[in-house]
Each structure stands twice: as structure tokens, then as C-alpha cells.
Design a protein around this motif. Structure first.
Motif, PDB file in Angstrom:
ATOM      1  N   TYR A  36     -29.223 -14.708  -9.120  1.00 13.45           N
ATOM      2  CA  TYR A  36     -29.476 -16.095  -8.721  1.00 13.45           C
ATOM      3  C   TYR A  36     -28.581 -16.543  -7.565  1.00 13.45           C
ATOM      4  O   TYR A  36     -28.824 -17.585  -6.960  1.00 13.45           O
ATOM      5  N   VAL A  48     -34.173 -16.430 -14.175  1.00  7.65           N
ATOM      6  CA  VAL A  48     -33.701 -15.117 -13.744  1.00  7.65           C
ATOM      7  C   VAL A  48     -32.589 -14.610 -14.656  1.00  7.65           C
ATOM      8  O   VAL A  48     -32.581 -13.431 -15.043  1.00  7.65           O
ATOM      9  N   PHE A  94     -34.728 -12.304  -8.460  1.00  7.02           N
ATOM     10  CA  PHE A  94     -34.783 -11.159  -9.367  1.00  7.02           C
ATOM     11  C   PHE A  94     -34.608  -9.860  -8.590  1.00  7.02           C
ATOM     12  O   PHE A  94     -33.970  -8.916  -9.053  1.00  7.02           O
TER      13      PHE A  94
END
Length: 260
Positions: free
Chosen positions: A208, A232, A25
Motif C-alpha cells: 500500500y 491490500v 498489490f
């Protein structure tokens, strides 16, 4: 925390779901993404920008599902290089590895440029000082290792998410709860701008990419990597959609003309 001892030259598996999620993130840099990629998406798609963001998120999710399936088969470090090497051929793996390196560099440079522009605009300092303000901490975290980087990402992401939620809430307070429904039939834009807006929107929930290369350091990677990737993308895309909608709604309710 489960920690697996290294065997046959493998790395120690010490990263948990929380570590990987916040590391990824943080790689997305959600607030910075909103100020860069989302700004262009709003400029291109106007009041239909939330629709553009939803479509962009779904397209990124398709790729995330592919990464999730590959991570279940190959759990060693290397990311896309390993996936292509193991699933296809050594040559394709080699080419894919280099392509990902170039992509990562260009993607990071886009964030770097955007961050420098924002810092210079807000603080009014020299571009060189703004560059040092960003690059020195980045190199520091690279040196100290991924575990401390993940801990830093946890606090940084918590602050970013809090700011994003606060901005959305404040925007509705300013508009006194007024809202609108995005509709391409009402807010006309060209097909080219719509597609280009989707392209910029896809650049937001892509943090990611930082997960796959470190699979060899993740505890229970066949479950954790895929779960982190999907989480995410969905959470990042949802937050980005809410913020884009909040900005577009503010612009519409206050009769501000969106620059094109």
C-alpha cells in the motif's frame, strides 16, 4: 470511469479503485515476498510461522488505518510527505519525504536482490542478465506511465494469486488433507526468533506504500485510497498466511527438518 479535469496545476484524477488496488498489490509482489521474506519467517518461527504472519499483518494494518485516516484529510499527491507537511510542519514533512525515499529504495533493493537470486537459481543465468531481465521492464513501465502500469499489475497479480491458491491446494492434496494447529507451547522457539519472524512477516503486506504518493491521480481519493489500503493489507496478509501455513504443514507432515 470518472475522470476529473485538472485544475490549478493538479493532475488528472483517472485512477479507479481497481487500478489502485492492483497497482498496490503488484507493489507488494506477493509471490516474490513469500519466496524471500516468508522464507526467513518460516526459518525463524518454524511451525509457528502462520501465527507470526497473522501478528505481522495486524501490525501493518494498524499503520494502514493511520494512512487511511490521513488520506481522508489530504487527497493531493505526495503521500507521507504531504501528510507530515500538512498535519505537522514543513520541516517534518521534508524529513519524512526523504526518509520515505530512502525506505522505498532499500525496500525495492531487497525485492531486486531476492528476484535476482531466484532467477539465477532457477534459470542458471548470469547475475547481470538476471538484473537486466528485471530492470528493463521496470524502467519501461516507469516511462509509459502509471495507467499502463496499473493494467500490467492487474494481469500480473491475477497470475500470482492464481499460483498462490494453486500451491495451497496442491499442498493439501500432497498431505492428503492432513493439517496441524500452530501452537508456541508445542513448537518451542525463542522469543528473539519469534519477534524477528514478525519483523520479516511485516515486510510482506506493505504494497500500500505505492498508493499514497499517487493520491492526486485517484478518483474520489478520500474513499478509494483508504479502501484500497485496507483491502491490500487484509487480502495480501491472508494469502501470505495461507501459503506459509501450507509450506509449514508440508514440512511437518513429511518430517522435513527446517534449517536454522
Amino acid at each position: 470511469m470518472t475522470e476529473t479535469s485538472p485544475q490549478n496545476g493538479e493532475l488528472t484524477r483517472h485512477l479507479t479503485f481497481k487500478d489502485v488496488f492492483f497497482l498496490s498489490f503488484g507493489g507488494m509482489s506477493p509471490l516474490l515476498s513469500i519466496l524471500t521474506y516468508a522464507a526467513f519467517a518460516i526459518t525463524l518461527a518454524g511451525y509457528d510461522a502462520p501465527i507470526v504472519m497473522v501478528i505481522g499483518t495486524l501490525l501493518v494494518l494498524v499503520n494502514g488505518l493511520v494512512v487511511t485516516q490521513l488520506s481522508k484529510r489530504f487527497s493531493s499527491s505526495g503521500g507521507y510527505y504531504t501528510y507530515a507537511f500538512q498535519a505537522l510542519s514543513a520541516r517534518i514533512g521534508f524529513d519524512t519525504g526523504w526518509m520515505y525515499i530512502f525506505y522505498s529504495i532499500l525496500y525495492a533493493l531487497a525485492y531486486l536482490t531476492g528476484a535476482i537470486f531466484i532467477i539465477v537459481s532457477v534459470l542458471g543465468i548470469s547475475e547481470y542478465y538476471a538484473f537486466l531481465l528485471i530492470i528493463i521492464p521496470s524502467i519501461t513501465f516507469l516511462i509509459v506511465g502509471i495507467k499502463l502500469s496499473a493494467k500490467y499489475a492487474l494481469y500480473a497479480v491475477a497470475i500470482e494469486i492464481s499460483l498462490m491458491v494453486a500451491i495451497v491446494v496442491i499442498s493439501f492434496i500432497i498431505t492428503k488433507g492432513a493439517a496441524y494447529i500452530p501452537n508456541p507451547a508445542v513448537y518451542h522457539i525463542s522469543g528473539g526468533d519469534f519477534v524477528l519472524g514478525i519483523l520479516f512477516a511485516m515486510g510482506i503486506p506493505t504494497g500500500y506504500g505505492s498508493i499514497a504518493p499517487v493520491s492526486g491521480e485517484v478518483s474520489n481519493p478520500k474513499k478509494v485510497v483508504g479502501r484500497s489500503v485496507i483491502s491490500v493489507i487484509l487480502i495480501g496478509g491472508t494469502l501470505a498466511t495461507l501459503m506459509i501455513y501450507a509450506f509449514a504443514n508440508l514440512i511437518l507432515q513429511n518430517n522435513i527438518v527446517i534449517p536454522t
